[in-house]
Design a protein around this motif. Structure first.
Motif, mmCIF file in Angstrom:
data_model
loop_
_atom_site.group_PDB
_atom_site.id
_atom_site.type_symbol
_atom_site.label_atom_id
_atom_site.label_comp_id
_atom_site.label_asym_id
_atom_site.label_seq_id
_atom_site.Cartn_x
_atom_site.Cartn_y
_atom_site.Cartn_z
ATOM 1 N N LEU A 444 0.825 -1.208 0.000
ATOM 2 C CA LEU A 444 0.000 0.000 0.000
ATOM 3 C C LEU A 444 0.861 1.259 0.000
ATOM 4 C CD1 LEU A 444 -2.730 -1.122 2.561
ATOM 5 C CD2 LEU A 444 -3.134 -0.555 0.151
ATOM 6 N N ASP A 445 1.904 1.267 0.834
ATOM 7 C CA ASP A 445 2.778 2.429 0.901
ATOM 8 C C ASP A 445 3.461 2.672 -0.442
ATOM 9 O OD1 ASP A 445 4.250 4.538 2.310
ATOM 10 O OD2 ASP A 445 5.975 3.223 2.123
ATOM 11 N N ARG A 446 3.968 1.602 -1.054
ATOM 12 C CA ARG A 446 4.616 1.734 -2.358
ATOM 13 C C ARG A 446 3.635 2.258 -3.403
ATOM 14 N NH1 ARG A 446 6.167 -3.220 -2.749
ATOM 15 N NH2 ARG A 446 4.330 -3.952 -3.883
ATOM 16 N N GLY A 447 2.446 1.663 -3.455
ATOM 17 C CA GLY A 447 1.464 2.076 -4.447
ATOM 18 C C GLY A 447 1.007 3.509 -4.259
ATOM 19 N N GLN A 448 0.790 3.924 -3.009
ATOM 20 C CA GLN A 448 0.336 5.285 -2.761
ATOM 21 C C GLN A 448 1.409 6.311 -3.112
ATOM 22 O OE1 GLN A 448 -0.915 4.986 1.311
ATOM 23 N NE2 GLN A 448 -2.711 3.745 0.794
ATOM 24 N N ARG A 449 2.666 6.015 -2.801
ATOM 25 C CA ARG A 449 3.739 6.953 -3.152
ATOM 26 C C ARG A 449 3.922 7.030 -4.668
ATOM 27 N NH1 ARG A 449 8.511 5.524 -1.825
ATOM 28 N NH2 ARG A 449 8.127 3.415 -1.017
ATOM 29 N N MET A 450 3.830 5.894 -5.341
ATOM 30 C CA MET A 450 3.999 5.899 -6.793
ATOM 31 C C MET A 450 2.844 6.608 -7.487
ATOM 32 S SD MET A 450 5.523 2.029 -7.320
ATOM 33 C CE MET A 450 5.790 2.173 -9.078
ATOM 34 N N SER A 451 1.624 6.348 -7.044
ATOM 35 C CA SER A 451 0.476 7.001 -7.679
ATOM 36 C C SER A 451 0.461 8.498 -7.397
ATOM 37 C CB SER A 451 -0.828 6.351 -7.215
ATOM 38 O OG SER A 451 -1.007 6.512 -5.818
ATOM 39 N N THR A 452 0.945 8.902 -6.209
ATOM 40 C CA THR A 452 1.023 10.326 -5.902
ATOM 41 C C THR A 452 1.989 11.025 -6.842
ATOM 42 O OG1 THR A 452 0.487 9.947 -3.575
ATOM 43 C CG2 THR A 452 1.574 12.018 -4.117
ATOM 44 N N LEU A 453 3.150 10.418 -7.073
ATOM 45 C CA LEU A 453 4.112 11.004 -8.006
ATOM 46 C C LEU A 453 3.547 11.059 -9.423
ATOM 47 C CD1 LEU A 453 6.904 12.074 -8.761
ATOM 48 C CD2 LEU A 453 7.682 9.693 -8.930
ATOM 49 N N ALA A 454 2.906 9.959 -9.857
ATOM 50 C CA ALA A 454 2.362 9.921 -11.213
ATOM 51 C C ALA A 454 1.222 10.917 -11.410
ATOM 52 C CB ALA A 454 1.876 8.505 -11.534
ATOM 53 N N GLY A 455 0.590 11.331 -10.329
ATOM 54 C CA GLY A 455 -0.507 12.282 -10.438
ATOM 55 C C GLY A 455 -0.062 13.723 -10.571
ATOM 56 N N ILE A 456 1.236 14.002 -10.413
ATOM 57 C CA ILE A 456 1.737 15.375 -10.506
ATOM 58 C C ILE A 456 2.003 15.710 -11.970
ATOM 59 C CG2 ILE A 456 3.619 16.926 -9.860
ATOM 60 C CD1 ILE A 456 3.916 15.296 -7.297
ATOM 61 N N ASP A 457 1.413 16.821 -12.420
ATOM 62 C CA ASP A 457 1.579 17.221 -13.820
ATOM 63 C C ASP A 457 3.041 17.445 -14.163
ATOM 64 O OD1 ASP A 457 -1.159 17.143 -14.051
ATOM 65 O OD2 ASP A 457 -1.427 19.292 -13.742
ATOM 66 N N GLU A 458 3.756 18.166 -13.312
ATOM 67 C CA GLU A 458 5.167 18.435 -13.585
ATOM 68 C C GLU A 458 5.887 18.808 -12.304
ATOM 69 O OE1 GLU A 458 7.100 20.823 -17.068
ATOM 70 O OE2 GLU A 458 6.899 22.237 -15.383
ATOM 71 N N LEU A 459 7.069 18.265 -12.126
ATOM 72 C CA LEU A 459 7.944 18.709 -11.042
ATOM 73 C C LEU A 459 9.371 18.744 -11.561
ATOM 74 C CD1 LEU A 459 9.816 16.292 -9.529
ATOM 75 C CD2 LEU A 459 7.571 15.550 -8.787
ATOM 76 N N VAL A 460 10.146 19.637 -10.993
ATOM 77 C CA VAL A 460 11.568 19.754 -11.314
ATOM 78 C C VAL A 460 12.338 19.573 -10.013
ATOM 79 C CG1 VAL A 460 13.389 21.160 -12.330
ATOM 80 C CG2 VAL A 460 11.032 21.379 -13.160
ATOM 81 N N ALA A 461 13.295 18.655 -10.008
ATOM 82 C CA ALA A 461 14.082 18.381 -8.811
ATOM 83 C C ALA A 461 15.555 18.448 -9.151
ATOM 84 C CB ALA A 461 13.732 17.015 -8.232
#
Length: 568
Positions: A444-461
């Motif tokens: 669950l933790d892995r899936g939630q973190r991955m889906s949260t990242l995939a839901g971001i339109d754009e980020l620059v790091a």
């Protein structure tokens, strides 16, 4: 005066002449022949460059144990001689400084280097992983049977007219090995060996076919990137990544390459393509994409990007949990295998009354007879008309809630059952239940973190490059859209602006990962951990009730401090 070259300079894509290489010829005397059980009694080393001695290192070492009589008879080193000598923990740091940035040489190198590496491990010191030349192995390659009856150090010293006779004392033997090394280097010059890379290539376990293909690495840049070995029909045989393309690819044609299949691949290869990358993250992502596109036969299957498995709630009046390949909105995953996904389904069913049967049940009441699962209290029997759609919905909502991170009631139920089993002293069942809960929390933790990242339109790091500069990544919906660097002293924000302007357009699709592959999202998450956020189109935040709040319990459970999930 000749400047000593560091390992970074030696491997920076240049053929450094052997005359400019610093060699340290080392010899050890020990209490026996096992690096695991025996220890060092004497270290001797000679540092040479361009045929001239520029330093020596010699010391007895207190082995902190008795020296066997058989060893004393060979070396002449007695317990009395090492009494009061420095211990290995004191000697090693000074020796490692003496050999820093040098190529190590030893006769029967696996013996001496094995002892040194094992000693570093025992004394919590970092072994520097230098290049190593074995004079015994080199002699077997250079000298014929007519020239020497064997390849023992004493024999070679006599045959090659060494100035020092080896007598089983470390410094004398190191001096003799130095003379042997110089004689052998003069011999290999006739074979066109004039650099360290060529010397390593000349060792016995490099096949002639490997050696002939060495020119395939010519022209490769000294930059991070991806390389592709191509066969006679231009097919892709192998894909790999490198922080330095030329240095990495050249290793396939040296003695360091031991893998039989890869040696076979090198023989088949006709050319090597490459893709330069801004930094290792871009190289890793491009490798994943190329592996998926070409499925090269000489890459290990475990390295290929995998199609993930997902758990979904079926679309019907009384939904059930199902394992599928194609995710949709609200899917739980990704899982590396169908078995892992099925285990997650079993755990969720343990904590809910979601039905386990597979037939499709209409919304209207049925008259079939309830099964044993209902009698055990694990199902409301909607198939028998004992539960309406409205009565069934709360359990479905709890499952959707725990998957989305809105509700962790299901996890609390599982934890409560864990406490009950522990209190009842049913420890084996409690341990199994703990492992199931831990696996569910991780997924669950892995899936939630991955889906949260995939839901971001754009980020620059950004991450430091280790040299005062920066590595940048533009990520759009879980995919790397652009990568770049800013060197030390260069203004970073213009680089960021240019990367965003030229970044790949990403059109998200349905599903938790918005069309990105699980492997790519996982690689990006790992890189972003510890990175600095430069820009983000929307807040990157996890739900309040996400399973990240359970990680402290998970860490304690895995560490064994809460064996069955109860209090410390």
């Amino acid at each position: 005066m000749t400047t000593q070259l560091s390992f970074d300079q030696l491997g920076a894509g240049r053929d450094v002449p052997l005359a400019e290489i610093t060699f340290v010829v080392v010899d050890l005397e020990t209490t026996g022949g096992s690096s695991e059980h025996d220890t060092v009694t004497e270290i001797g080393a000679v540092k040479v460059r361009g045929g001239e001695v520029i330093g020596e290192f010699a010391t007895l070492v207190d082995p902190e144990r008795g020296i066997p009589p058989a060893v004393v008879s060979i070396t002449g080193i007695t317990d009395a001689m090492v009494t009061g000598a420095p211990r290995l923990a004191t000697v090693l740091p000074a020796f490692l400084e003496f050999v820093r940035d040098a190529v190590l040489v030893a006769h029967n190198a696996p013996f001496d280097i094995g002892f040194l590496r094992a000693a570093c491990g025992r004394h919590a010191l970092v072994w520097p992983k230098p290049d190593v030349v074995c004079t015994a192995k080199l002699a077997r390659r250079v000298l014929t049977r007519d020239e020497t009856p064997n390849h023992k150090l004493g024999t070679l010293a006599r045959v090659l007219h060494a100035r020092t006779e080896p007598v089983h004392r470390a410094l004398d033997d190191a001096r003799a090995t130095t003379d042997v090394l110089h004689s052998l280097l003069e011999r290999v010059g006739a074979f066109g060996v004039h650099s360290l890379d060529e010397l390593l290539d000349h060792l016995p376990d490099v096949s002639p076919q490997q050696r002939r293909k060495r020119t395939l690495a010519d022209g490769l840049p000294d930059t991070p990137g991806v390389y592709l070995f191509r066969g006679p029909n231009d097919e892709v045989l192998y894909v790999g990544t490198a922080s330095n393309l030329r240095r990495r690819v050249r290793q396939y044609f040296t003695a360091g390459e031991k893998r039989r299949r890869i040696k076979e691949m090198v023989v088949l290869a006709e050319r090597i393509d490459h893709v330069e990358c801004a930094h290792p993250l871009e190289a890793e992502v491009r490798e994943l994409r190329l592996l998926a596109a070409h499925a090269p036969p000489y890459n290990r299957r475990s390295k290929f990007p995998r199609r993930a498995w997902w758990v979904v709630l079926t679309d019907e009046p009384f939904p059930r949990l199902s394992v599928v390949r194609t995710p949709r909105a609200g899917a739980f995953g990704p899982f590396p295998s169908r078995r892992a996904a099925a285990d997650a389904v079993d755990t969720l069913q343990t904590a809910t009354t979601i039905r386990r049967c597979t037939e499709r049940i209409p919304a209207t009441h049925q008259n079939s007879r309830p099964c044993a699962v209902h009698e055990l209290g694990h199902c409301g029997a909607p198939c028998a008309g004992l539960q309406t759609v409205e009565q069934y919905e709360p359990e479905v909502a709890r499952v959707r809630g725990v998957i989305a991170g809105r509700d962790d009631a299901v996890l609390h139920r599982l934890h409560g059952e864990l406490d009950r089993l522990s209190s009842a002293q049913r420890f084996e069942q409690a341990a199994d239940h703990r492992d199931q809960l831990a696996a569910l929390v991780r997924a669950l933790d892995r899936g939630q973190r991955m889906s949260t990242l995939a839901g971001i339109d754009e980020l620059v790091a950004a991450r430091p490059d280790g040299s005062g500069g920066w590595q940048f990544a533009v990520v759009r919906h879980g995919r790397l859209a652009a990568a770049g660097t800013a060197a030390r002293g260069a203004p970073p924000m213009p680089v960021v602006d240019a990367l965003q302007a030229s970044a790949e357009t990403v059109r998200p699709t349905e599903g938790p990962l918005r069309g990105a592959t699980a492997d790519e999202v996982r690689v990006l998450l790992r890189w972003l951990t510890g990175a600095r956020m430069v820009r983000c189109s929307q807040p990157w935040a996890e739900p309040v009730a996400a399973t990240a709040s359970w990680t402290s319990w998970l860490e304690r459970a895995v560490a064994g401090r809460t064996p069955y999930g109860g209090e410390d």
